[in-house]
Design an enzyme around this catalytic site. Structure first.
Site, PDB file in Angstrom:
ATOM      1  CB  CYS A   1    -115.878  42.990 -40.783  1.00  0.00           C
ATOM      2  SG  CYS A   1    -114.614  41.717 -40.614  1.00  0.00           S
TER       3      CYS A   1
ATOM      4  CG  ASP B   1    -111.476  43.059 -40.599  1.00  0.00           C
ATOM      5  OD1 ASP B   1    -111.200  44.050 -41.279  1.00  0.00           O
ATOM      6  OD2 ASP B   1    -111.963  43.120 -39.466  1.00  0.00           O
TER       7      ASP B   1
ATOM      8  CB  CYS C   1    -110.908  44.570 -35.811  1.00  0.00           C
ATOM      9  SG  CYS C   1    -111.306  42.992 -35.050  1.00  0.00           S
TER      10      CYS C   1
ATOM     11  CB  CYS D   1    -112.756  39.147 -34.314  1.00  0.00           C
ATOM     12  SG  CYS D   1    -113.833  40.577 -34.471  1.00  0.00           S
TER      13      CYS D   1
END
Ligand code: FES
Length: 166
Positions: free
Chosen positions: A39, A41, A68, A112
């Protein structure tokens, strides 16, 4: 967004409304940073140790992220959860365990938690195999430096800003 699970959404909203331990730590003993190739991130984590009854334990940890809302919430919870743990105890925690207080993460958000786990591992023991991708020279520069370096080599970077409550 995640939003098949209103309970999870609520817990994440609560965590990011008042994230704990966010920001750089000047006096840190260790720092690690990872980026997600999925992603784009990033999470950076600082750790400070103390001696407790002859054992080296985590006194405090802080984080920064271009990540996120889930990553922010997990990092906030994780920095609280690892307080007082030894390096080995903290390394034994998976991303899922670090996110435990949020409840089970949906499949699309599991990475995440793994990103936070990766940042913690990068700080505590960079040689341990990482799920997320360690940033080059995590101790050098700032998260923004990591972001700028990654931006030149990746096409998927995103940023989530917290609302300024002031
Ligand atoms: Fe990448 Fe959450 S979507 S860390």
């Amino acid at each position: 967004m995640i939003m098949e699970n209103p309970d999870l959404q609520q817990k994440i909203a609560e965590a990011i409304a008042n994230p704990k331990n966010m920001g750089e730590m000047e006096s840190a003993d260790a720092v690690g940073a990872v980026g997600s190739p999925n992603c784009g991130d990033m999470v950076r984590m600082w750790v400070k140790f103390k001696d407790e009854n002859g054992k080296k334990v985590i006194d405090r940890a802080t984080f920064q992220t271009f990540g996120c809302e889930t990553a922010i919430a997990v990092a906030s919870l994780a920095t609280e959860m690892i307080r007082g743990k030894t390096v080995d105890e903290a390394l034994a925690l998976s991303g899922e365990e670090l996110a435990r207080d949020l409840g089970p993460l949906p499949p699309m958000k599991i990475h995440c938690g793994e990103l936070v786990e990766g940042a913690l591992r990068s700080a505590l023991r960079p040689s341990v195999a990482l799920t997320a991708k360690p940033m080059a020279s995590p101790a050098a520069g700032t998260l923004l430096d990591n972001f700028a370096a990654a931006a030149t080599t990746r096409s998927t970077l995103k940023m989530v800003f917290l609302k300024d409550e002031a």
